[in-house]
Design an enzyme around this catalytic site. Structure first.
Site, short mmCIF file in Angstrom:
data_model
loop_
_atom_site.label_atom_id
_atom_site.label_comp_id
_atom_site.label_asym_id
_atom_site.label_seq_id
_atom_site.Cartn_x
_atom_site.Cartn_y
_atom_site.Cartn_z
N LYS A 59 68.45 25.89 67.77
CA LYS A 59 67.99 25.80 66.39
C LYS A 59 69.20 25.54 65.48
O LYS A 59 70.20 26.25 65.56
CB LYS A 59 67.28 27.09 65.99
CG LYS A 59 66.57 27.02 64.65
CD LYS A 59 65.71 28.25 64.40
CE LYS A 59 64.96 28.13 63.09
NZ LYS A 59 64.06 29.29 62.85
N GLU B 2 49.30 38.32 64.05
CA GLU B 2 48.86 39.05 62.87
C GLU B 2 47.76 40.07 63.19
O GLU B 2 47.78 41.20 62.67
CB GLU B 2 48.38 38.07 61.79
CG GLU B 2 49.49 37.20 61.21
CD GLU B 2 49.77 35.94 62.05
OE1 GLU B 2 50.66 35.17 61.67
OE2 GLU B 2 49.08 35.74 63.09
N ARG C 181 44.08 35.65 59.34
CA ARG C 181 43.91 35.71 60.79
C ARG C 181 43.56 37.13 61.27
O ARG C 181 43.12 37.31 62.40
CB ARG C 181 45.19 35.25 61.49
CG ARG C 181 45.57 33.83 61.16
CD ARG C 181 46.86 33.43 61.84
NE ARG C 181 46.75 32.05 62.32
CZ ARG C 181 47.49 31.52 63.27
NH1 ARG C 181 48.39 32.26 63.89
NH2 ARG C 181 47.32 30.28 63.64
#
Length: 497
Positions: free
Chosen positions: A284, A370, A398
């Site tokens: 990343k 979540e 969610r």
């Protein structure tokens, strides 16, 4: 640099143009593409580090596959800037995340190359499997690829997709696991350790070399390898491969920044039928040292100097609501041993990293999950703790079932903090927190609060701790009104007023 100084970038307006490049030119093009992303994001901020890590992967995919006929589904979309530029949006990239400009995420209405919309994590495998199954039913031959990060792979929906797709042996689906050991913050959980184990395994790497040696030979040997592949892999790996156990042929790991290896691997996998997974290792922030060294900060760094890496601070002295939350949570945890923090992979984004640093044993990053975050919080509350569960408003959608059945019906003292309530600006339609009041206002037994300033948020958190019932606080992105709040005496507010 002006566009004229990009010798190859200015000539590529579509994947068709990209395919005309030689292997050496493709490498140069990726270098220019990475530099262009850095320069444009320095003045028009966006999700930088994720896209830098996926430059070679995006280029290799469009170089090998025949898009837009072949479909590429990007999970979330943080890593799609290279994809957007390759697919005819080089000039429009200057307008990303602006009014009238292009989205920062994949959007079907924006381009035929955006096969499926992005913004929320873990959806790519399910969506791509649906597309692949539709192609199979219609007798079409195009390929479907899902690109999912190791952070998104922690979401339950990703495993639901793997489980269902793995049972369909004839459906041609390629899942690319873009593994950089990061979500927005450091990756967490058992899956992280599992991926680290297989990416450094001598057995896996030895198997990879043998496999590609076979694939480089004749089609007859390729078919023989396909038939024998599962047995060979099971023997070498002692039946330990999670993806193989879900009926996905596992390939890799491969270096996601080695273009030659990526292109060769994707070409070999392109014509193998059935569900398969390619494990790609990336970095990343690749190619920009500040982003490589501080990946969470450079996930979305704001404006910066592309030459020095110095970030340019925005004007304004008022505290951000998320920092009021983070500092207040630490204070409450210091004064009450029942207080714990729960976040689904957003410790920096919601400032729960402050509690994570101060009291690591009382702060839980559960991954991009979540629903689990809410039910895990309910379990903590049922056992006598008072969890502060922080989830962005748009992502709390969610966990709607979990809030109703696991928290509200059982009248458990979970304090749910909804960051980014309301309009969020540049992140766009997928991230606006506009449904929480309508959705949760109908839930019996749930108190909902919204602060007018920083001091009121601080006192609402204290009130939630004292209330003893389900409590939800929603507050906006960005800075408050500038009211003094640090060190102020806590005050319990009247609930229902």
């Amino acid at each position: 640099m002006t566009l004229d100084e990009y010798k190859l970038l200015r000539k590529i307006d579509s994947p068709r143009d990209l395919k005309r490049l030689s292997a050496e030119e493709l490498r140069t093009y990726c270098d220019e593409l990475r530099r262009y992303i850095i320069e444009e994001c320095s003045v028009n901020p966006g999700h930088l580090a994720s896209s830098l890590g996926a430059v070679e992967l995006a280029a290799a995919l469009h170089y090998v596959f025949d898009t837009p006929g072949d479909k590429i589904v990007w999970d979330v979309g943080h890593q799609t800037y290279a994809h957007k530029i390759i697919t005819g949006r080089r000039e429009a990239f200057r307008t990303k995340r602006q009014l009238g400009g292009i989205s920062g995420f994949p959007r079907m209405a924006e381009s035929e190359y955006d096969a499926f919309g992005g913004g929320h994590a873990s959806v790519s495998i399910s969506a791509a499997f649906g597309m692949a199954k539709a192609a199979e039913l219609r007798g079409e031959k195009h390929r479907v690829v899902a690109v999912i990060g190791d952070g998104s792979m922690t979401g339950g929906l990703a495993f639901e997709g793997l489980n269902n797709a793995g049972a369909s042996k004839r459906t041609n689906l390629l899942v690319i696991l873009n593994d950089n050991n990061m979500a927005i913050d450091q990756a967490t959980g058992a899956l992280k350790n599992y991926l680290l184990k297989i990416s450094t395994s001598v057995h896996y790497n030895r198997f990879k070399q043998r496999l590609w040696g076979v694939l480089s030979h004749t089609p007859r040997l390729l078919r023989l390898c396909q038939k024998a592949g599962n047995a060979v892999k099971q023997g070498l790996l002692n039946k330990s491969n999670l993806f193989e156990s879900l009926n996905f042929r596992y390939f890799g790991p491969v270096d996601g920044h080695n273009l030659k290896e990526l292109v060769r691997t994707l070409r070999a996998l392109r014509d193998i039928e059935g569900p398969k997974l390619l494990h790609v290792m990336t970095v990343k922030g690749k190619g920009f040292l500040p982003a490589e060294h501080d990946q969470p900060t450079w996930h979305a760094p704001g404006c910066f100097n592309p030459d020095t890496g110095e970030r340019i601070a925005s004007a304004g002295s008022a505290s951000r609501y998320q920092d009021v939350f983070g500092e207040t949570l630490v204070e409450l945890a210091e004064s009450d041993r029942r207080v714990v923090g729960v976040t689904p992979a957003m410790p920096t984004g919601c400032s729960m990293n402050m509690l994570m640093h101060a009291m690591p044993s009382r702060c839980f990053d559960v991954g991009i999950a979540e629903g689990h975050a809410v039910t895990f919080s309910a379990g903590l509350a049922a056992a006598g703790m008072v969890p502060f569960c922080n989830i962005y408003s748009t992502f709390m959608q969610r966990a709607y079932d979990n809030v109703i059945h696991d928290v509200a019906i059982q009248d458990l003292p979970v304090v749910m903090c909804l960051d980014r309530g309301g309009i969020v600006g540049e992140d766009g339609v997928t991230h606006h927190g506009v449904f929480d009041m309508a959705a949760f206002g109908a839930v019996p037994g749930l108190a909902i609060a919204a602060p007018m300033d920083e001091l009121e948020l601080r006192n609402m958190m204290y009130t939630g701790l004292q209330w003893g019932h389900p409590f939800m606080i929603r507050y906006p992105r960005g800075s408050g009104a500038g009211r003094m709040w640090r060190g102020a005496r806590f005050e319990a507010l009247p609930v229902g007023r």
